[in-house]
Design an enzyme around this catalytic site. Structure first.
Site, short mmCIF file in Angstrom:
data_model
loop_
_atom_site.label_atom_id
_atom_site.label_comp_id
_atom_site.label_asym_id
_atom_site.label_seq_id
_atom_site.Cartn_x
_atom_site.Cartn_y
_atom_site.Cartn_z
N THR A 191 13.23 4.20 13.95
CA THR A 191 12.17 3.45 13.31
C THR A 191 11.36 2.69 14.36
OG1 THR A 191 13.48 1.45 13.00
CG2 THR A 191 13.60 3.12 11.28
N GLU A 337 12.86 5.47 6.75
CA GLU A 337 14.14 5.60 6.07
C GLU A 337 14.11 6.55 4.89
OE1 GLU A 337 14.16 1.50 8.04
OE2 GLU A 337 12.72 2.88 7.14
N LYS A 447 3.01 -18.07 2.38
CA LYS A 447 3.20 -19.11 1.37
C LYS A 447 2.40 -20.32 1.77
CE LYS A 447 6.61 -21.34 -1.56
NZ LYS A 447 8.04 -21.52 -1.89
N TRP A 452 2.14 -17.85 -3.25
CA TRP A 452 2.33 -16.66 -2.43
C TRP A 452 0.99 -15.95 -2.29
CZ3 TRP A 452 6.56 -16.12 0.30
CH2 TRP A 452 7.74 -16.70 -0.13
#
Length: 550
Positions: A191, A337, A447, A452
């Site tokens: 990755t 993945e 935040k 959010w």
């Protein structure tokens, strides 16, 4: 399972394991004359099968067998396609080395994967000479040279076994591939996450076959961007990045003419598109933008080109620009993945009559799951959230082809699969029509003032401002609000847009209720270039490290 309920099989019956070899054999049988082009070389599928046999025979002479690992460092070439088949079909593991990682990370991945043999493009010889002394498991190196010449190299004691084409010429095409268990590991890839060391993911023959079949079904049944045997395929996603999204296997299954571009140079890609009539490709948004902005694009007919965009969010503005040039562009979603494809944002038949702006917004969504993918959005307690287009949660998935863990990392593997679902780390919403829309990465959510804020939503609004070529938004610490968004903008040309023009556009969006008032950054930072990861994604970690404390 009760033993009496199992399917009985007579001893002579062939169980037909799902193997990469079976896909290749059928493709060659059905499409022996189909062509594979790279540079000045052109091989038929029948020759592909012969070359796969020769490569396996040559590797076997170097000691490669079941359980061995073969690393490849190459651009997008016919050689890589041959490795996609020959190495796993031997029962060995193909390690697709990410050549865009740092030298230290490349050393780490080769040692961690325990590569026995390295196939290395001569363009990477200076790098190999630099790191050869640090490679602990490599026994021999095979050089890959477009000119087919032998090269001198100081490999610090590593054996140079010869040049690829010379080895194939001396080998037999009749290598007898072994019968394998379908759960035999076929490939390994690392990755390109922006935190910590690269993580190794791995996939079996069974997983790759099922991923190929599911992608083929999804692409063949789509109302647009459909892939069939009349298409000409050219990848613009590195073959070292999750098997070029698995698409070379799909293209070979269908018997398509395949064009491999080597390195990615926009003018060359556009020339290949014209010369060979390329109709199907896939790439990240930055590559699409490079193609559209290339001077050569102005004189190139792009109509009828079907392009899947993945790797990072497709801005609606970029999607509209592509649609205006006649490109049938659509978002695909997945990660290293997940092998990688999970969803594609194919439009329904009636949506194709929408105006381009409405289509662009829909095509920029993350899409619906392809066959055999189970996908949920959940809260922190793994409770499923409503599909109302508003309730945001983490995307978790199940599918037959997801990596079953991280290589040699049991703790990381359990975190990835906690609760029996693979955790993507992406935050998203699902609308009543079943379309997923990724709103942010868990680590990139900001935040501020108790709210959010999605960095992707801010980026989408900034990209609509004329004169903006590229944008990235991160959260930076703030004593009063906890965090505040900070926007980085690359203008289409110097002076093309001002900070105030961007901020005014965001204030208007906040007044209209499209974004929170907390989402309007305090300032805009102009850059000549936004840092990218090795596969072309915006590297927000690098931005945070450089600007986060400022």
């Amino acid at each position: 399972m009760d033993a009496t309920s199992r399917t009985e099989r007579t001893p002579s019956a062939y169980p037909y394991p799902l193997l990469i070899r079976h896909m290749l054999e059928r493709a060659v049988s059905d499409h022996p004359a189909s062509l594979i082009v790279y540079g000045q070389t052109c091989h038929s599928y029948r020759q592909l099968r012969e070359r796969v046999g020769r490569l396996a025979d040559a590797l076997a002479a170097l000691g490669v067998g079941r359980g061995s690992t073969v690393g490849v460092m190459d651009w997008d070439t016919n050689r890589y396609l041959e490795c996609f088949y020959a190495v796993p079909m031997m029962g060995a593991v193909l390690h697709m080395v990410n050549v865009r990682l740092s030298p230290e990370q490349i050393v780490y991945t080769i040692n961690h994967a325990a590569d026995d043999i390295l196939l290395v493009n001569v363009e990477f010889l200076p790098l190999l000479e630099r790191i050869a002394g640090q490679l602990r498991t490599v026994r021999a190196v095979v050089l890959l040279d477009d000119e087919g010449k032998a090269r001198e190299a100081d490999l610090q004691g590593l054996r140079c076994a010869g040049e690829y084409e010379a080895l194939l010429s001396a080998a037999s095409p009749d290598y007898l591939f072994p019968e394998l268990d379908e759960d035999t590991r076929a490939t390994t890839f690392y990755t390109t996450g922006t935190t910590g060391l690269p993580k190794g993911v791995f996939f079996s023959h069974r997983q790759l076959v099922l991923h190929t079949i599911a992608c083929q079904l999804a692409l063949g049944a789509a109302a647009h961007c459909r892939l069939d045997k009349r298409d000409v395929y050219m990848p613009i996603t590195p073959m070292f990045h999750v098997h070029a999204w698995g698409m070379p296997y799909v293209a070979t299954n269908l018997g398509l003419k395949q064009v491999y571009p080597g390195r990615y140079v926009p003018e060359r890609l556009l020339k290949l598109r014209t010369e060979h009539g390329v109709t199907f490709s896939h790439c990240v948004p930055t590559i699409l933008q490079m193609l559209l902005m290339s001077p050569a694009s102005a004189t190139t007919d792009l109509s009828g080109w079907k392009v899947i965009i993945g790797g990072s969010a497709l801005p609606a503005a970029l999607a509209k620009s592509a649609l205006e040039r006649g490109i049938d562009v659509v978002t695909g979603y997945g990660m290293s993945e997940t092998c990688p494809i999970l969803t594609v944002a194919f439009l329904d038949e009636d949506m194709l009559s929408w105006d381009l702006e409405a289509q662009a917004r829909q095509r920029a969504k993350t899409g619906r799951p392809i066959p055999l993918v189970q996908l949920r959005i959940v809260d922190g307690a793994m409770n499923e959230l409503p599909h109302d287009g508003k309730s945001a949660g983490e995307v978790v998935v199940r599918a037959p082809w997801l990596t079953q863990g991280y290589l040699h990392d049991p703790e990381g593997s359990e975190r990835l699969w906690r609760g029996g679902w693979l955790h993507t780390g992406d935050i998203g919403v699902i609308d009543p029509d079943g379309f997923l829309r990724i709103t942010d990465r868990l680590k990139d959510v900001i935040k501020s003032g108790g709210e959010w804020i999605s960095s992707l939503e801010i980026e989408g609004h900034i990209l609509r401002v004329p004169g903006v070529a590229e944008v990235a938004v991160i959260g930076v610490p703030d004593e009063r609000w906890g965090e505040r968004p900070l926007a980085f903008v690359v203008p289409s040309r110097p002076g093309a847009v001002s900070s105030e023009e961007i901020l005014q556009a965001l204030r208007r969006a906040a007044e209209a209720g499209e974004i929170s008032r907390y989402a309007v950054p305090d300032r805009i930072v102009f850059l000549e270039e936004i840092p990218k990861t090795s596969v072309g994604k915006i590297n927000k970690r690098a931005l945070r490290e450089r600007y986060g404390a400022a």
